[in-house]
Design an enzyme around this catalytic site. Sequence first.
Site, mmCIF file in Angstrom:
data_model
loop_
_atom_site.group_PDB
_atom_site.id
_atom_site.type_symbol
_atom_site.label_atom_id
_atom_site.label_comp_id
_atom_site.label_asym_id
_atom_site.label_seq_id
_atom_site.Cartn_x
_atom_site.Cartn_y
_atom_site.Cartn_z
ATOM 1 N N CYS A 135 36.866 44.658 42.388
ATOM 2 C CA CYS A 135 38.286 44.327 42.374
ATOM 3 C C CYS A 135 39.062 45.634 42.318
ATOM 4 O O CYS A 135 38.479 46.708 42.169
ATOM 5 C CB CYS A 135 38.619 43.426 41.182
ATOM 6 S SG CYS A 135 40.210 42.578 41.329
ATOM 7 N N ARG B 238 42.205 42.217 29.665
ATOM 8 C CA ARG B 238 43.212 43.114 30.240
ATOM 9 C C ARG B 238 43.447 44.320 29.342
ATOM 10 O O ARG B 238 43.764 45.407 29.828
ATOM 11 C CB ARG B 238 44.501 42.342 30.524
ATOM 12 C CG ARG B 238 44.295 41.353 31.670
ATOM 13 C CD ARG B 238 45.490 40.478 31.957
ATOM 14 N NE ARG B 238 45.164 39.569 33.052
ATOM 15 C CZ ARG B 238 45.946 38.594 33.481
ATOM 16 N NH1 ARG B 238 47.121 38.410 32.895
ATOM 17 N NH2 ARG B 238 45.574 37.810 34.460
ATOM 18 N N GLU C 189 38.172 26.031 47.555
ATOM 19 C CA GLU C 189 37.878 27.450 47.353
ATOM 20 C C GLU C 189 36.373 27.713 47.456
ATOM 21 O O GLU C 189 35.934 28.645 48.142
ATOM 22 C CB GLU C 189 38.399 27.912 45.991
ATOM 23 C CG GLU C 189 39.902 28.083 45.921
ATOM 24 C CD GLU C 189 40.371 29.390 46.553
ATOM 25 O OE1 GLU C 189 39.532 30.162 47.039
ATOM 26 O OE2 GLU C 189 41.590 29.642 46.561
ATOM 27 N N SER D 267 36.971 36.653 27.925
ATOM 28 C CA SER D 267 37.311 37.422 26.730
ATOM 29 C C SER D 267 38.081 36.617 25.692
ATOM 30 O O SER D 267 37.829 36.754 24.487
ATOM 31 C CB SER D 267 38.130 38.648 27.136
ATOM 32 O OG SER D 267 39.321 38.270 27.812
ATOM 33 N N CYS E 163 42.136 45.750 40.344
ATOM 34 C CA CYS E 163 43.138 45.694 39.275
ATOM 35 C C CYS E 163 42.950 46.777 38.223
ATOM 36 O O CYS E 163 43.938 47.281 37.670
ATOM 37 C CB CYS E 163 43.168 44.310 38.634
ATOM 38 S SG CYS E 163 41.619 43.801 37.863
ATOM 39 N N LYS F 84 38.535 30.918 40.401
ATOM 40 C CA LYS F 84 39.093 31.748 39.329
ATOM 41 C C LYS F 84 40.539 31.336 39.082
ATOM 42 O O LYS F 84 41.379 31.436 39.968
ATOM 43 C CB LYS F 84 39.008 33.226 39.709
ATOM 44 C CG LYS F 84 39.549 34.175 38.647
ATOM 45 C CD LYS F 84 39.372 35.617 39.089
ATOM 46 C CE LYS F 84 39.918 36.599 38.067
ATOM 47 N NZ LYS F 84 39.748 38.008 38.514
ATOM 48 N N LYS G 262 35.556 30.628 36.581
ATOM 49 C CA LYS G 262 36.156 31.455 35.535
ATOM 50 C C LYS G 262 37.556 30.932 35.230
ATOM 51 O O LYS G 262 38.348 30.785 36.161
ATOM 52 C CB LYS G 262 36.225 32.913 36.016
ATOM 53 C CG LYS G 262 36.858 33.879 35.023
ATOM 54 C CD LYS G 262 36.956 35.273 35.607
ATOM 55 C CE LYS G 262 37.580 36.229 34.588
ATOM 56 N NZ LYS G 262 37.786 37.585 35.140
ATOM 57 N N CYS H 5 45.490 42.978 41.987
ATOM 58 C CA CYS H 5 44.153 42.996 42.581
ATOM 59 C C CYS H 5 44.167 43.351 44.064
ATOM 60 O O CYS H 5 43.154 43.176 44.755
ATOM 61 C CB CYS H 5 43.484 41.639 42.388
ATOM 62 S SG CYS H 5 43.354 41.147 40.652
ATOM 63 N N TYR I 283 30.151 37.831 26.756
ATOM 64 C CA TYR I 283 30.149 38.934 25.803
ATOM 65 C C TYR I 283 29.263 38.622 24.607
ATOM 66 O O TYR I 283 28.963 39.517 23.812
ATOM 67 C CB TYR I 283 31.584 39.223 25.352
ATOM 68 C CG TYR I 283 32.503 39.520 26.511
ATOM 69 C CD1 TYR I 283 32.547 40.787 27.078
ATOM 70 C CD2 TYR I 283 33.301 38.518 27.080
ATOM 71 C CE1 TYR I 283 33.370 41.065 28.161
ATOM 72 C CE2 TYR I 283 34.115 38.781 28.163
ATOM 73 C CZ TYR I 283 34.143 40.052 28.698
ATOM 74 O OH TYR I 283 34.947 40.308 29.783
ATOM 75 N N ARG J 224 49.645 36.867 38.465
ATOM 76 C CA ARG J 224 48.633 36.726 39.507
ATOM 77 C C ARG J 224 48.559 35.296 40.049
ATOM 78 O O ARG J 224 47.554 34.905 40.647
ATOM 79 C CB ARG J 224 47.273 37.169 38.962
ATOM 80 C CG ARG J 224 47.255 38.648 38.618
ATOM 81 C CD ARG J 224 45.931 39.089 38.031
ATOM 82 N NE ARG J 224 45.947 40.546 37.820
ATOM 83 C CZ ARG J 224 45.340 41.175 36.825
ATOM 84 N NH1 ARG J 224 44.642 40.483 35.949
ATOM 85 N NH2 ARG J 224 45.411 42.478 36.699
#
Length: 322
Positions: free
Chosen positions: A117, A202, A230, A271, A119, A192, A245, A127, A310, A214
């Site tokens: 990406c 971010r 998609e 996150s 971004c 997404k 996501k 992006c 994570y 976005r």
Amino acid sequence: MFQRHRRLRSSAAMRNMIRENQLRVEDFIYPLFVVEGEGVKEEISSMPGVYHYSLDLLREEIEEVVSLGIQSVMMFGVPEHKDEVGSEAYNDNGIVQQAIRKVKEWAPQLVVIADTCLCQYTDHGHCGVICDGEVDNDPSLELLVKTAVSQAKAGADVIAPSNMMDGFVAAIRQGLDEAGFSQIPVMSYAVKYASAFYGPFREAAHSTPQFGDRKTYQMDPANKREALREAASDVEEGADFLMVKPAMAYMDIISLVRDNFNLPVVAYNVSGEYAMIKAAALNGWIDERAVTLEMLTGFKRAGADLILTYFSKDAARWLKEQ
């Protein structure tokens, strides 16, 4: 007469015998944030236990990942220099390219996935390329192809484009093939959403948009049928994996994608989902281990083959203890 469902729940061994979904350490993809400089191991304030690493301190983290049995990592680069076209994204000596080469040197058995990406690399945080105040789709594709090829040259095993530009899988697939990387699979961020759950990322990636949002390229969280459109586009264009996501609030979408396509499905446990559980656990409100393993198992039940999380290291330890 009524059914005796409890017969099959009578002991731990019985429950294990009939368990429908199994969570394995091989299911996990561990995200890593690599920064320029030396001696950097800096905890991300909104993501306890997640760090920025400079290359000189990254090896220790990779060795721990390997020791836990985790077989795949996702590399995110956070450069010092940013510009309007994100030129560090496709710099063959950029921070993420350096990191990929190092990880493949230290642990060649790891599957190294490159987030593709712009971004993190643009000074405006979007992006793609900005033209007249809007993200311009087709010029953005050209730079994303350059980024994917550069990452493949560095040794990435998988290219994972996360930009949500129209036609991004077709462009990257063609670009990789023409550059001699037809063997490299594409893990598309196929579905997404423009989600509020991305806030801590971010901060970690220094990628907050400097204007607007976005929503013109990421999906509306209210939409379900659009997810099929998609994903179908990405399948037709040559994707090898389909990612959904975020994951926690979108298990219905994971299930929908699983039921309609035969490619491996990846759930990105993002996150904000991580931060909420960590915060509640630090306050003593929940059992972090129990809640996390239940959530990750839920992703598997919904149809995910792989989980980008994570929690990978924590979950790997907990599964070993079991």
